[in-house]
Write a protein that holds these residues in place. Structure first.
Motif, PDB file in Angstrom:
ATOM      1  N   TYR A  78       0.863  -1.182   0.000  1.00 25.01           N
ATOM      2  CA  TYR A  78       0.000   0.000   0.000  1.00 25.01           C
ATOM      3  C   TYR A  78       0.896   1.227   0.000  1.00 25.01           C
ATOM      4  O   TYR A  78       1.725   1.407   0.894  1.00 25.01           O
ATOM      5  CB  TYR A  78      -0.894  -0.009   1.235  1.00 25.01           C
ATOM      6  CG  TYR A  78      -1.948   1.076   1.285  1.00 25.01           C
ATOM      7  CD1 TYR A  78      -3.253   0.821   0.872  1.00 25.01           C
ATOM      8  CD2 TYR A  78      -1.668   2.350   1.784  1.00 25.01           C
ATOM      9  CE1 TYR A  78      -4.245   1.807   0.942  1.00 25.01           C
ATOM     10  CE2 TYR A  78      -2.646   3.336   1.860  1.00 25.01           C
ATOM     11  CZ  TYR A  78      -3.929   3.058   1.441  1.00 25.01           C
ATOM     12  OH  TYR A  78      -4.897   4.031   1.514  1.00 25.01           O
ATOM     13  N   TYR A  83       0.659  -2.705 -10.856  1.00 23.81           N
ATOM     14  CA  TYR A  83       0.093  -1.417 -10.446  1.00 23.81           C
ATOM     15  C   TYR A  83      -0.655  -0.797 -11.616  1.00 23.81           C
ATOM     16  O   TYR A  83      -0.346  -1.024 -12.778  1.00 23.81           O
ATOM     17  CB  TYR A  83       1.194  -0.462  -9.959  1.00 23.81           C
ATOM     18  CG  TYR A  83       2.035   0.122 -11.079  1.00 23.81           C
ATOM     19  CD1 TYR A  83       1.802   1.414 -11.545  1.00 23.81           C
ATOM     20  CD2 TYR A  83       3.054  -0.612 -11.686  1.00 23.81           C
ATOM     21  CE1 TYR A  83       2.555   1.957 -12.578  1.00 23.81           C
ATOM     22  CE2 TYR A  83       3.813  -0.086 -12.711  1.00 23.81           C
ATOM     23  CZ  TYR A  83       3.566   1.202 -13.148  1.00 23.81           C
ATOM     24  OH  TYR A  83       4.309   1.729 -14.186  1.00 23.81           O
ATOM     25  N   LYS A 140     -13.913  -2.032  -9.022  1.00 19.41           N
ATOM     26  CA  LYS A 140     -13.752  -3.412  -8.565  1.00 19.41           C
ATOM     27  C   LYS A 140     -13.154  -4.298  -9.652  1.00 19.41           C
ATOM     28  O   LYS A 140     -12.318  -5.173  -9.363  1.00 19.41           O
ATOM     29  CB  LYS A 140     -15.103  -3.968  -8.108  1.00 19.41           C
ATOM     30  CG  LYS A 140     -15.646  -3.319  -6.842  1.00 19.41           C
ATOM     31  CD  LYS A 140     -17.003  -3.923  -6.474  1.00 19.41           C
ATOM     32  CE  LYS A 140     -17.561  -3.333  -5.189  1.00 19.41           C
ATOM     33  NZ  LYS A 140     -18.871  -3.941  -4.821  1.00 19.41           N
ATOM     34  N   ALA A 169      -9.485  -3.669  -9.806  1.00 17.89           N
ATOM     35  CA  ALA A 169      -8.834  -4.312  -8.671  1.00 17.89           C
ATOM     36  C   ALA A 169      -8.710  -5.814  -8.890  1.00 17.89           C
ATOM     37  O   ALA A 169      -7.699  -6.433  -8.538  1.00 17.89           O
ATOM     38  CB  ALA A 169      -9.616  -4.028  -7.392  1.00 17.89           C
ATOM     39  N   THR A 170      -9.730  -6.422  -9.484  1.00 15.97           N
ATOM     40  CA  THR A 170      -9.677  -7.858  -9.778  1.00 15.97           C
ATOM     41  C   THR A 170      -8.516  -8.164 -10.716  1.00 15.97           C
ATOM     42  O   THR A 170      -7.773  -9.138 -10.508  1.00 15.97           O
ATOM     43  CB  THR A 170     -10.997  -8.328 -10.413  1.00 15.97           C
ATOM     44  OG1 THR A 170     -12.096  -7.909  -9.606  1.00 15.97           O
ATOM     45  CG2 THR A 170     -11.019  -9.839 -10.558  1.00 15.97           C
ATOM     46  N   LEU A 230      -5.798  -6.380 -11.040  1.00 15.84           N
ATOM     47  CA  LEU A 230      -4.562  -6.109 -10.308  1.00 15.84           C
ATOM     48  C   LEU A 230      -4.169  -7.273  -9.412  1.00 15.84           C
ATOM     49  O   LEU A 230      -2.986  -7.637  -9.324  1.00 15.84           O
ATOM     50  CB  LEU A 230      -4.758  -4.842  -9.463  1.00 15.84           C
ATOM     51  CG  LEU A 230      -3.553  -4.277  -8.741  1.00 15.84           C
ATOM     52  CD1 LEU A 230      -2.604  -3.620  -9.725  1.00 15.84           C
ATOM     53  CD2 LEU A 230      -3.995  -3.264  -7.690  1.00 15.84           C
ATOM     54  N   PHE A 231      -5.147  -7.892  -8.761  1.00 17.52           N
ATOM     55  CA  PHE A 231      -4.841  -8.889  -7.740  1.00 17.52           C
ATOM     56  C   PHE A 231      -4.797 -10.322  -8.259  1.00 17.52           C
ATOM     57  O   PHE A 231      -4.448 -11.228  -7.508  1.00 17.52           O
ATOM     58  CB  PHE A 231      -5.856  -8.796  -6.599  1.00 17.52           C
ATOM     59  CG  PHE A 231      -5.600  -7.664  -5.659  1.00 17.52           C
ATOM     60  CD1 PHE A 231      -4.656  -7.772  -4.651  1.00 17.52           C
ATOM     61  CD2 PHE A 231      -6.279  -6.469  -5.787  1.00 17.52           C
ATOM     62  CE1 PHE A 231      -4.410  -6.731  -3.780  1.00 17.52           C
ATOM     63  CE2 PHE A 231      -6.046  -5.413  -4.932  1.00 17.52           C
ATOM     64  CZ  PHE A 231      -5.106  -5.539  -3.931  1.00 17.52           C
ATOM     65  N   VAL A 253      -1.241  -1.000  -4.128  1.00 14.55           N
ATOM     66  CA  VAL A 253      -2.468  -0.211  -3.999  1.00 14.55           C
ATOM     67  C   VAL A 253      -2.063   1.212  -3.644  1.00 14.55           C
ATOM     68  O   VAL A 253      -1.331   1.423  -2.662  1.00 14.55           O
ATOM     69  CB  VAL A 253      -3.387  -0.774  -2.897  1.00 14.55           C
ATOM     70  CG1 VAL A 253      -4.641   0.078  -2.750  1.00 14.55           C
ATOM     71  CG2 VAL A 253      -3.741  -2.232  -3.193  1.00 14.55           C
ATOM     72  N   ASP A 266      -7.358   4.420  -3.707  1.00 10.77           N
ATOM     73  CA  ASP A 266      -7.932   3.573  -4.751  1.00 10.77           C
ATOM     74  C   ASP A 266      -8.894   2.552  -4.164  1.00 10.77           C
ATOM     75  O   ASP A 266      -9.828   2.107  -4.848  1.00 10.77           O
ATOM     76  CB  ASP A 266      -6.827   2.872  -5.547  1.00 10.77           C
ATOM     77  CG  ASP A 266      -6.149   3.801  -6.533  1.00 10.77           C
ATOM     78  OD1 ASP A 266      -6.728   4.855  -6.843  1.00 10.77           O
ATOM     79  OD2 ASP A 266      -5.044   3.474  -6.993  1.00 10.77           O
ATOM     80  N   GLU A 267      -8.670   2.186  -2.907  1.00  7.39           N
ATOM     81  CA  GLU A 267      -9.596   1.260  -2.255  1.00  7.39           C
ATOM     82  C   GLU A 267     -10.934   1.919  -1.948  1.00  7.39           C
ATOM     83  O   GLU A 267     -11.876   1.236  -1.534  1.00  7.39           O
ATOM     84  CB  GLU A 267      -8.958   0.695  -0.973  1.00  7.39           C
ATOM     85  CG  GLU A 267      -8.925   1.627   0.209  1.00  7.39           C
ATOM     86  CD  GLU A 267      -7.789   2.640   0.193  1.00  7.39           C
ATOM     87  OE1 GLU A 267      -7.556   3.294   1.230  1.00  7.39           O
ATOM     88  OE2 GLU A 267      -7.112   2.774  -0.860  1.00  7.39           O
ATOM     89  N   VAL A 294     -16.129  -0.622  -2.476  1.00  6.38           N
ATOM     90  CA  VAL A 294     -14.849  -0.961  -3.105  1.00  6.38           C
ATOM     91  C   VAL A 294     -13.852  -1.438  -2.051  1.00  6.38           C
ATOM     92  O   VAL A 294     -13.096  -2.389  -2.284  1.00  6.38           O
ATOM     93  CB  VAL A 294     -14.299   0.247  -3.887  1.00  6.38           C
ATOM     94  CG1 VAL A 294     -12.942  -0.075  -4.508  1.00  6.38           C
ATOM     95  CG2 VAL A 294     -15.280   0.686  -4.975  1.00  6.38           C
ATOM     96  N   TYR A 340     -11.739  -4.939  -2.101  1.00  5.54           N
ATOM     97  CA  TYR A 340     -10.276  -5.045  -2.053  1.00  5.54           C
ATOM     98  C   TYR A 340      -9.853  -6.042  -0.979  1.00  5.54           C
ATOM     99  O   TYR A 340      -8.952  -6.869  -1.194  1.00  5.54           O
ATOM    100  CB  TYR A 340      -9.656  -3.678  -1.744  1.00  5.54           C
ATOM    101  CG  TYR A 340      -9.230  -2.880  -2.955  1.00  5.54           C
ATOM    102  CD1 TYR A 340      -7.893  -2.746  -3.289  1.00  5.54           C
ATOM    103  CD2 TYR A 340     -10.170  -2.244  -3.755  1.00  5.54           C
ATOM    104  CE1 TYR A 340      -7.495  -1.987  -4.376  1.00  5.54           C
ATOM    105  CE2 TYR A 340      -9.786  -1.487  -4.858  1.00  5.54           C
ATOM    106  CZ  TYR A 340      -8.441  -1.365  -5.160  1.00  5.54           C
ATOM    107  OH  TYR A 340      -8.055  -0.625  -6.256  1.00  5.54           O
TER     108      TYR A 340
END
Length: 567
Positions: free
Chosen positions: A10, A326, A351, A354-355, A357-358, A366, A370-371, A462, A466
């Motif tokens: 983060y 990122y 969302k 983020a999906t 990204l992860f 993060v 952004d969260e 969101v 996360y």
């Protein structure tokens, strides 16, 4: 796998996180007071942007003292409290290492400019002029020439960024020793690693030769002469041998212009000097390379192009090195405005991003806010902006160049760095709960609706999504270790890929678009596939074969038959 491969990072921009003393500037005690917020989110590592004393030109990246804390952020005891608070929660701290350049107010440079024979002169890169002008036509990242004349000694010094950020001379072993000593200072205080700013700019091509002139400007970037220079690996391997090899720490290098092959050399598990890198290929997808200022342009990005770029890094670096993941940071716009839909579909598109990204291989980063799904700020007046790069653009294009202010402001709305630097909105109340004083930069106008207090109270927000993604990444080794396969590379809106490891396989479906997508005839979901997470359907539900606008789903399949059905 190592701890930093399994981690989620983060990033905190301290000036804008939380102000504890009412001076309008975020500080270290403010960060410490919000550690439970970060721990609940589930992140493992905090990357702290510079908190050192600085010259006030480039958001802390013009350092005047590498071994102290700027008074606006607090004190060294405040910093130690933050470190202790993180470690008590099982979290780690990574500091910014900014050693391509210093501030022109750093004691080294103040000495260096006294005379041509000063002992510190060779700490920087000085050259006589050519034909009444700079030594070469190199341009600064922030506009204009990368060479600045020093009238007192009648020589030019190199600055790849602001005039007030002179580049260090890494050919000088005394400079390298100074850097290794300052790194050791922080490592001995207990930090867990470094994010290395512009680290592949340390080595310049000897002679500083001219680069090809740009179409509309006199001083083009000469990246072929200072990115991945001839001695870069020598310097970084020496850094590893002298310092980093003695500690169990994480290192990530900011390395624009690297290829997967170059990244594999830099991050090879046995011989690479770094653990991972930041590459920039996906950051260029919405830029116009033919423009005089490509980084300020905005063109629609193509989903197949995005898949090609990300897929190249997934496949070519797999098993050879390690990448960071990122879509945003302190230098680029908010991800939901850049890659998603910051209007009616802000939440589902945040969302979905983020999906993405992860669920790729690499260490996810993060950026603060952004969260929450924060969009770009889009201030209406140039007076509301603070970034040196933004202000230089406006001065050169509007004040000096006579361009339409509205058009330049639109560029700033889309790509300005201050989009990411507005204060973190903690509440919808006065000053967004960021400060009791006057914020150093105006608040994002969306703060009354988009803030931490609101999203924490909403189980479908969101933030909680996360957290679910971070949990998912911990529970499924196929995300961290697995192979990547793009199932429909040419599809214009569907991004569908597999992550496969041992007997587990995940299927990720992402609908990058504002229209529903019928999967019939496009891709078959195995009948026994289990939905792990989605931004529309809840786990355990069996969704129809239609993806809603900006819908994301993550499935797991386990049997060989189910895995084969996707081929």
């Amino acid at each position: 796998m190592t701890w930093w491969q399994r981690s989620v990072v983060y990033q905190i921009y301290p000036r804008s996180f939380l102000d504890s003393d009412g001076d309008g500037v975020g500080d270290l005690p403010g960060i410490t007071s919000k550690l439970d917020y970060l721990h609940t989110l589930g992140v493992d590592v905090i990357w702290l942007c510079p908190v050192y004393p600085h010259g006030g030109v480039d958001g802390g990246y013009d350092i005047t003292d590498y071994r102290n804390i700027a008074p606006e952020f607090g004190s060294l005891p405040d910093w130690k409290d933050l470190l202790a608070g993180l470690h008590a929660r099982g979290m780690k701290l990574v500091m910014d290492l900014v050693v391509n350049h210093t501030s022109d107010q750093h004691p080294w440079f103040l000495e260096a400019r006294r005379s041509t024979d000063n002992p510190y002169r060779d700490y920087y890169l000085w050259r006589p002029g050519e034909g009444g002008g700079p030594p070469s036509n190199w341009g600064s990242h922030f506009g204009g020439s990368a060479w600045q004349l020093d009238p007192a000694t009648d020589e030019y010094y190199l600055h790849l960024f602001a005039t007030e950020q002179p580049d260090l001379n890494w050919e000088n072993p005394r400079v390298r020793r100074e850097v290794y000593d300052l790194m050791t200072f922080w490592l001995d205080l207990g930090i867990d690693g470094f994010r290395m700013d512009t680290i592949n700019m340390l080595s310049k091509v000897p002679g500083f030769p001219d680069t090809a002139p740009g179409a509309d400007y006199a001083y083009p970037l000469a990246e072929e002469h200072f990115l991945n220079g001839p001695e870069l690996l020598t310097y970084l391997r020496e850094m590893r041998a002298e310092v980093l090899s003695k500690y169990d720490v994480m290192t990530v290098g900011e390395t624009p212009g690297v290829s997967p092959d170059a990244a594999a050399v830099l991050t090879d598990p046995q011989t690479g000097p770094l653990n991972m890198i930041f590459q920039f290929d996906h950051m260029a997808l919405d830029k116009d390379p033919a423009s005089a200022r490509p980084r300020w342009t905005t063109v629609p990005y193509s989903v197949p192009e995005l898949k090609t770029v990300l897929g190249r890094w997934q496949t070519e670096l797999h098993g050879r090195g390690w990448n960071s993941l990122y879509l945003s940071n302190h230098d680029v716009p908010r991800l939901v405005s850049r890659y998603g839909d910051d209007g009616a579909s802000r939440v589902p598109s945040a969302k979905l991003l983020a999906t993405l990204l992860f669920t790729l291989q690499g260490t996810p980063y993060v950026y603060q806010g952004d969260e929450l799904g924060i969009p770009n700020a889009k201030f209406t007046s140039i007076d509301d902006y603070r970034d040196v790069d933004t202000l230089n653009l406006y001065r050169e294009d509007v004040i000096e160049g006579g361009r339409d202010p509205a058009g330049v402001l639109e560029m700033i709305h889309n790509k300005g760095r201050d989009n990411a630097r507005t204060p973190m909105p903690w509440t919808g109340g006065e000053n967004a709960g960021f400060t009791t004083g006057t914020p150093w930069i105006p608040l994002n106008p969306t703060f009354r609706d988009i803030n931490a207090e609101t999203v924490l109270a909403d189980p479908d927000s969101v933030y909680w999504y996360y957290r679910d993604l971070i949990r998912l990444r911990r529970e499924h080794p196929s995300i961290v270790e697995g192979r990547y396969d793009d199932l429909r590379p040419e599809h214009p809106t569907l991004y569908a890929y597999l992550r496969t490891h041992a007997q587990e396989q995940l299927l990720v479906l992402l609908n990058f678009g504002g229209q529903a997508l019928d999967l019939d005839g496009v891709l078959d979901i195995p009948a026994n596939a289990a939905l792990l997470l989605g931004n529309y359907a809840a786990p355990g539900e069996v969704p129809a074969g239609v993806l809603q606008p900006w819908e994301a789903r993550v499935y797991v399949t386990r049997s060989a038959e189910e895995m084969g059905a996707l081929d």
